[in-house]
Scaffold this motif. Sequence first.
Motif, PDB file in Angstrom:
ATOM      1  N   VAL A 148       0.787  -1.017   0.155  1.00  0.00           N
ATOM      2  CA  VAL A 148       0.091   0.410  -0.131  1.00  0.00           C
ATOM      3  C   VAL A 148       0.570   1.036   0.038  1.00  0.00           C
ATOM      4  O   VAL A 148       0.361   2.290  -0.854  1.00  0.00           O
ATOM      5  N   ASN A 149       2.018   1.193   1.115  1.00  0.00           N
ATOM      6  CA  ASN A 149       3.472   2.054   0.938  1.00  0.00           C
ATOM      7  C   ASN A 149       3.195   2.422  -0.476  1.00  0.00           C
ATOM      8  O   ASN A 149       3.974   3.605  -1.293  1.00  0.00           O
ATOM      9  N   HIS A 152       0.731   3.558  -2.749  1.00  0.00           N
ATOM     10  CA  HIS A 152       0.051   4.740  -3.205  1.00  0.00           C
ATOM     11  C   HIS A 152       0.482   5.593  -2.321  1.00  0.00           C
ATOM     12  O   HIS A 152       0.105   6.401  -2.472  1.00  0.00           O
ATOM     13  N   GLY A 153       1.311   5.354  -1.212  1.00  0.00           N
ATOM     14  CA  GLY A 153       2.842   6.520  -0.464  1.00  0.00           C
ATOM     15  C   GLY A 153       1.932   6.531   0.994  1.00  0.00           C
ATOM     16  O   GLY A 153       1.178   5.231   1.084  1.00  0.00           O
ATOM     17  N   HIS A 154       3.018   7.130   1.585  1.00  0.00           N
ATOM     18  CA  HIS A 154       2.783   7.240   3.054  1.00  0.00           C
ATOM     19  C   HIS A 154       1.714   7.869   3.865  1.00  0.00           C
ATOM     20  O   HIS A 154       0.836   7.329   4.638  1.00  0.00           O
ATOM     21  N   GLU A 155       1.022   9.134   2.668  1.00  0.00           N
ATOM     22  CA  GLU A 155       0.116   9.672   3.236  1.00  0.00           C
ATOM     23  C   GLU A 155      -1.139   8.489   2.956  1.00  0.00           C
ATOM     24  O   GLU A 155      -2.580   8.679   4.036  1.00  0.00           O
ATOM     25  N   ALA A 156      -1.817   8.007   1.873  1.00  0.00           N
ATOM     26  CA  ALA A 156      -2.617   6.956   1.542  1.00  0.00           C
ATOM     27  C   ALA A 156      -2.367   5.448   2.546  1.00  0.00           C
ATOM     28  O   ALA A 156      -3.363   5.335   3.193  1.00  0.00           O
ATOM     29  N   ALA A 216      -7.395   5.168  -2.976  1.00  0.00           N
ATOM     30  CA  ALA A 216      -5.784   6.318  -2.859  1.00  0.00           C
ATOM     31  C   ALA A 216      -6.240   6.825  -4.326  1.00  0.00           C
ATOM     32  O   ALA A 216      -6.132   5.808  -5.191  1.00  0.00           O
ATOM     33  N   GLY A 217      -6.546   7.658  -4.611  1.00  0.00           N
ATOM     34  CA  GLY A 217      -6.663   9.029  -6.164  1.00  0.00           C
ATOM     35  C   GLY A 217      -7.815   7.411  -6.246  1.00  0.00           C
ATOM     36  O   GLY A 217      -9.709   8.212  -5.512  1.00  0.00           O
ATOM     37  N   ASP A 218      -7.871   6.970  -7.856  1.00  0.00           N
ATOM     38  CA  ASP A 218      -9.296   6.153  -8.226  1.00  0.00           C
ATOM     39  C   ASP A 218      -9.244   4.830  -7.830  1.00  0.00           C
ATOM     40  O   ASP A 218     -10.023   3.868  -8.046  1.00  0.00           O
ATOM     41  N   THR A 219      -8.549   4.304  -6.862  1.00  0.00           N
ATOM     42  CA  THR A 219      -8.257   2.960  -6.203  1.00  0.00           C
ATOM     43  C   THR A 219      -8.700   2.974  -4.963  1.00  0.00           C
ATOM     44  O   THR A 219      -8.685   3.993  -4.332  1.00  0.00           O
ATOM     45  N   ARG A 220      -9.892   1.705  -5.191  1.00  0.00           N
ATOM     46  CA  ARG A 220      -9.806   1.477  -3.640  1.00  0.00           C
ATOM     47  C   ARG A 220      -8.980   0.166  -3.140  1.00  0.00           C
ATOM     48  O   ARG A 220      -8.618  -0.359  -3.963  1.00  0.00           O
ATOM     49  N   LEU A 221      -8.784   0.283  -2.174  1.00  0.00           N
ATOM     50  CA  LEU A 221      -7.958  -0.606  -1.047  1.00  0.00           C
ATOM     51  C   LEU A 221      -8.625  -1.444  -0.902  1.00  0.00           C
ATOM     52  O   LEU A 221      -9.309  -1.135   0.482  1.00  0.00           O
ATOM     53  N   ALA A 222      -8.334  -2.515  -0.957  1.00  0.00           N
ATOM     54  CA  ALA A 222      -8.637  -4.044  -0.841  1.00  0.00           C
ATOM     55  C   ALA A 222      -7.517  -4.742   0.307  1.00  0.00           C
ATOM     56  O   ALA A 222      -6.551  -4.850  -0.065  1.00  0.00           O
TER      57      ALA A 222
END
Length: 264
Positions: A148-149, A152-156, A216-222
Amino acid sequence: MRADKQIEQIEQTVESLLSDPSHRDNPLRPALDELYGEFRGLLHQIDRVTRISDRYQHVSQAEKLSLTERYQKQLRQLEKIARISDRYQSMMRDLNEALKEASTRDALTGIGNRRMLMERMKTESARAERLHRPLTVALLDVDRFKSVNDAHGHEAGDKALVEIAHAIVASVRDYDLCGRWGGEEFMVIMPEIGADEAAIVVERVRQAVMALDITAGDTRLALSASFGIAERRGGESVSETINRADTALFDAKRDGRNRYKIAP
């Protein structure tokens, strides 16, 4: 006032007799003159003593006034110091509370940190040992959180951890304690229940993590998480209980993630 007039009339009579030439040869005149002189001297002394007394009373009253004013001023200063002291003590209490809160709360998620978890574990473990009551601890690790990091970066990643923390809090019992153990690991301390009952709570948490709608943006995190559950054994130390939960968590990861394992 009447006595003063009588004295004044006597003085005038004596002065008239002494100044009258017809009484110059009177044998009583020298004695009267001497007596009148003594009387005038005595009046002069009385007048002097009166003036001194008046000045003393005036000074005494002034000193009393000055002492009162100084007392009132010092009293006002003491009251001001007391108010400042009260504000300072209130600020110190607030600061101590803030420091205590900061020392036991995770800065990112707002739930308990490792220090709070360890203190609570010691307290609950001692209580369970003393009363022969059950105590269960569960460790949670977010599956593949590094990806995930990386993607999508540490903020996400931080956003995901905050939401996971909220999901855990909402899913456990009111008297359970959850906290961030470190990184993407969380702990739930569950007093008064054994491992089998704790597994019901853990399953509820697992489902809540999977149901999170985080983008994260247009992506849903599973997202998913793996759990290790350990019920405290009699005479077991805090570290031993936690280590058993950690071993069960490792087994859950090894067996495919997104599941829980109960330590034997």
